[in-house]
Design a protein around this motif. Structure first.
Motif, PDB file in Angstrom:
ATOM      1  N   SER A  32      93.951  59.903  50.002  1.00 41.87           N
ATOM      2  CA  SER A  32      94.283  58.654  49.304  1.00 41.87           C
ATOM      3  C   SER A  32      94.741  57.650  50.354  1.00 41.87           C
ATOM      4  O   SER A  32      95.943  57.408  50.518  1.00 41.87           O
ATOM      5  CB  SER A  32      95.383  58.895  48.267  1.00 41.87           C
ATOM      6  OG  SER A  32      95.652  57.714  47.538  1.00 41.87           O
ATOM      7  N   THR A  57     107.847  53.085  56.011  1.00 38.91           N
ATOM      8  CA  THR A  57     107.688  51.673  55.688  1.00 38.91           C
ATOM      9  C   THR A  57     107.359  50.906  56.957  1.00 38.91           C
ATOM     10  O   THR A  57     108.131  50.951  57.922  1.00 38.91           O
ATOM     11  CB  THR A  57     108.973  51.108  55.057  1.00 38.91           C
ATOM     12  OG1 THR A  57     109.243  51.797  53.835  1.00 38.91           O
ATOM     13  CG2 THR A  57     108.830  49.622  54.770  1.00 38.91           C
ATOM     14  N   VAL A 103     108.283  59.403  53.703  1.00 42.14           N
ATOM     15  CA  VAL A 103     107.844  58.062  53.331  1.00 42.14           C
ATOM     16  C   VAL A 103     108.146  57.125  54.500  1.00 42.14           C
ATOM     17  O   VAL A 103     109.286  57.107  54.996  1.00 42.14           O
ATOM     18  CB  VAL A 103     108.547  57.562  52.053  1.00 42.14           C
ATOM     19  CG1 VAL A 103     108.177  56.102  51.781  1.00 42.14           C
ATOM     20  CG2 VAL A 103     108.178  58.429  50.865  1.00 42.14           C
ATOM     21  N   GLY A 121      97.656  55.136  50.190  1.00 47.96           N
ATOM     22  CA  GLY A 121      99.024  55.549  49.916  1.00 47.96           C
ATOM     23  C   GLY A 121      99.561  56.673  50.777  1.00 47.96           C
ATOM     24  O   GLY A 121     100.746  56.982  50.728  1.00 47.96           O
ATOM     25  N   THR A 122      98.698  57.316  51.579  1.00 45.39           N
ATOM     26  CA  THR A 122      99.143  58.412  52.442  1.00 45.39           C
ATOM     27  C   THR A 122      98.213  58.530  53.636  1.00 45.39           C
ATOM     28  O   THR A 122      97.038  58.138  53.556  1.00 45.39           O
ATOM     29  CB  THR A 122      99.181  59.752  51.661  1.00 45.39           C
ATOM     30  OG1 THR A 122      99.561  60.812  52.561  1.00 45.39           O
ATOM     31  CG2 THR A 122      97.834  60.085  51.066  1.00 45.39           C
ATOM     32  N   ASP A 123      98.747  59.069  54.741  1.00 46.30           N
ATOM     33  CA  ASP A 123      97.895  59.309  55.912  1.00 46.30           C
ATOM     34  C   ASP A 123      97.340  60.733  55.921  1.00 46.30           C
ATOM     35  O   ASP A 123      96.822  61.196  56.942  1.00 46.30           O
ATOM     36  CB  ASP A 123      98.656  59.019  57.215  1.00 46.30           C
ATOM     37  CG  ASP A 123      99.829  59.967  57.468  1.00 46.30           C
ATOM     38  OD1 ASP A 123     100.101  60.851  56.622  1.00 46.30           O
ATOM     39  OD2 ASP A 123     100.492  59.823  58.515  1.00 46.30           O
ATOM     40  N   ARG A 145     104.147  47.809  53.939  1.00 42.98           N
ATOM     41  CA  ARG A 145     103.314  48.912  53.473  1.00 42.98           C
ATOM     42  C   ARG A 145     104.142  50.196  53.456  1.00 42.98           C
ATOM     43  O   ARG A 145     104.628  50.645  54.500  1.00 42.98           O
ATOM     44  CB  ARG A 145     102.089  49.085  54.383  1.00 42.98           C
ATOM     45  CG  ARG A 145     101.101  47.925  54.320  1.00 42.98           C
ATOM     46  CD  ARG A 145     100.397  47.899  52.975  1.00 42.98           C
ATOM     47  NE  ARG A 145      99.440  46.806  52.856  1.00 42.98           N
ATOM     48  CZ  ARG A 145      99.697  45.649  52.251  1.00 42.98           C
ATOM     49  NH1 ARG A 145     100.892  45.428  51.725  1.00 42.98           N
ATOM     50  NH2 ARG A 145      98.770  44.724  52.180  1.00 42.98           N
ATOM     51  N   ASP A 146     104.311  50.764  52.265  1.00 43.03           N
ATOM     52  CA  ASP A 146     105.013  52.037  52.101  1.00 43.03           C
ATOM     53  C   ASP A 146     103.970  53.124  51.881  1.00 43.03           C
ATOM     54  O   ASP A 146     103.077  52.965  51.041  1.00 43.03           O
ATOM     55  CB  ASP A 146     105.933  51.991  50.881  1.00 43.03           C
ATOM     56  CG  ASP A 146     106.969  50.883  50.971  1.00 43.03           C
ATOM     57  OD1 ASP A 146     107.523  50.692  52.061  1.00 43.03           O
ATOM     58  OD2 ASP A 146     107.211  50.226  49.938  1.00 43.03           O
ATOM     59  N   TYR A 147     104.068  54.226  52.617  1.00 40.69           N
ATOM     60  CA  TYR A 147     103.089  55.296  52.450  1.00 40.69           C
ATOM     61  C   TYR A 147     103.698  56.646  52.808  1.00 40.69           C
ATOM     62  O   TYR A 147     104.697  56.737  53.530  1.00 40.69           O
ATOM     63  CB  TYR A 147     101.836  55.042  53.282  1.00 40.69           C
ATOM     64  CG  TYR A 147     102.063  54.905  54.778  1.00 40.69           C
ATOM     65  CD1 TYR A 147     101.873  55.987  55.644  1.00 40.69           C
ATOM     66  CD2 TYR A 147     102.458  53.687  55.331  1.00 40.69           C
ATOM     67  CE1 TYR A 147     102.070  55.858  57.004  1.00 40.69           C
ATOM     68  CE2 TYR A 147     102.652  53.561  56.694  1.00 40.69           C
ATOM     69  CZ  TYR A 147     102.458  54.638  57.531  1.00 40.69           C
ATOM     70  OH  TYR A 147     102.666  54.512  58.882  1.00 40.69           O
ATOM     71  N   GLN A 148     103.080  57.681  52.271  1.00 37.48           N
ATOM     72  CA  GLN A 148     103.525  59.046  52.520  1.00 37.48           C
ATOM     73  C   GLN A 148     102.965  59.530  53.855  1.00 37.48           C
ATOM     74  O   GLN A 148     101.769  59.388  54.125  1.00 37.48           O
ATOM     75  CB  GLN A 148     103.046  59.976  51.410  1.00 37.48           C
ATOM     76  CG  GLN A 148     103.463  61.424  51.588  1.00 37.48           C
ATOM     77  CD  GLN A 148     102.734  62.361  50.648  1.00 37.48           C
ATOM     78  OE1 GLN A 148     101.546  62.223  50.440  1.00 37.48           O
ATOM     79  NE2 GLN A 148     103.454  63.315  50.079  1.00 37.48           N
ATOM     80  N   THR A 149     103.827  60.089  54.669  1.00 35.51           N
ATOM     81  CA  THR A 149     103.371  60.736  55.896  1.00 35.51           C
ATOM     82  C   THR A 149     103.096  62.207  55.598  1.00 35.51           C
ATOM     83  O   THR A 149     103.822  62.838  54.824  1.00 35.51           O
ATOM     84  CB  THR A 149     104.416  60.613  57.019  1.00 35.51           C
ATOM     85  OG1 THR A 149     105.656  61.192  56.582  1.00 35.51           O
ATOM     86  CG2 THR A 149     104.644  59.147  57.372  1.00 35.51           C
TER      87      THR A 149
END
Length: 215
Positions: free
Chosen positions: A124, A34, A32, A127-129, A47-51
């Motif tokens: 998505s 930020t 994750v 929410g994720t790259d 922005r928080d997202y899953q790597t």
């Protein structure tokens, strides 16, 4: 649609300034991140997202126009979903075609004589790259040698072959929910009723989202 407008309808690379970035969690495969991103109004937003390392998937179509499916339990949604064979790009820079061929063998003990790129997409992007390359595999046959020694959740994998027309019907009826399966089935239906499979890209086509070394 005019040619000028058609040329404008495409995704382009862009990166807004990031004031600060941290990774509060890093798991074995994904993490994750930020970022504090500069917004058009001059302020900053978190922005928080899953790597994610990226994925490949295979829509394997046999000579009877049936699609090879696998069914697995997916804990986050508490469902056993029908899906396409798929897997992670575990090695940085790994050739996605090789990874897809491996997944088709491991999950279904199959090989394919013809490979094309069906679609590339972000699973998505809010929410994720995670980037995913979905291949179309045809000229199917059973793989040689012993079956892959499954372990863990893979021990519960089921397989089936379903006619493409029936898959589309089930998707539109809300009976199937895996996004890669939905994307692949509808993309294949569009290709077959439109420009044809010869219009699809070669299997070794460049993939800017996850660059790789081709053979």
């Amino acid at each position: 649609m005019s040619d000028v407008v058609s040329q404008q309808i495409r995704d382009v690379a862009e990166e807004w300034p990031v004031r600060a970035s941290e990774t509060p969690f890093q798991g074995r495969v994904t993490g994750v991140r930020t970022d504090e991103v500069l917004m058009p109004d001059g302020g900053y937003a978190r922005r928080d997202y899953q790597t994610h390392p990226g994925s490949v998937s295979v829509l394997a179509l046999d000579d009877q126009q049936r699609v090879l499916l696998v069914r697995q339990y997916r804990h986050p949604v508490r469902q056993r979903l029908w899906e396409l064979p798929a897997g992670l790009l575990d090695v940085p820079g790994e050739n996605p075609l090789h990874a897809a061929q491996r997944e088709l063998y491991e999950e279904a003990h199959c090989k394919a004589g013809e490979w094309r790129v069906l679609v590339d997409f972000y699973t998505s992007p809010g929410g994720t790259d995670e980037a995913l390359r979905l291949f179309l595999a045809t000229d199917l046959a059973e793989a040689e040698g012993d079956r892959y020694a499954a372990h863990g959740e893979e021990l519960e994998i089921e397989t089936a072959r379903v006619p493409l027309a029936e898959l589309v019907r089930l998707i539109l009826a809300g009976k199937l929910h895996n996004p890669t399966l939905i994307t692949g089935a509808l993309a294949l239906q569009a290709a077959l009723t439109g420009p044809g499979l010869d219009a699809l890209r070669p299997a070794e086509s460049p993939w800017p989202a996850r660059p790789f070394q081709s053979d």
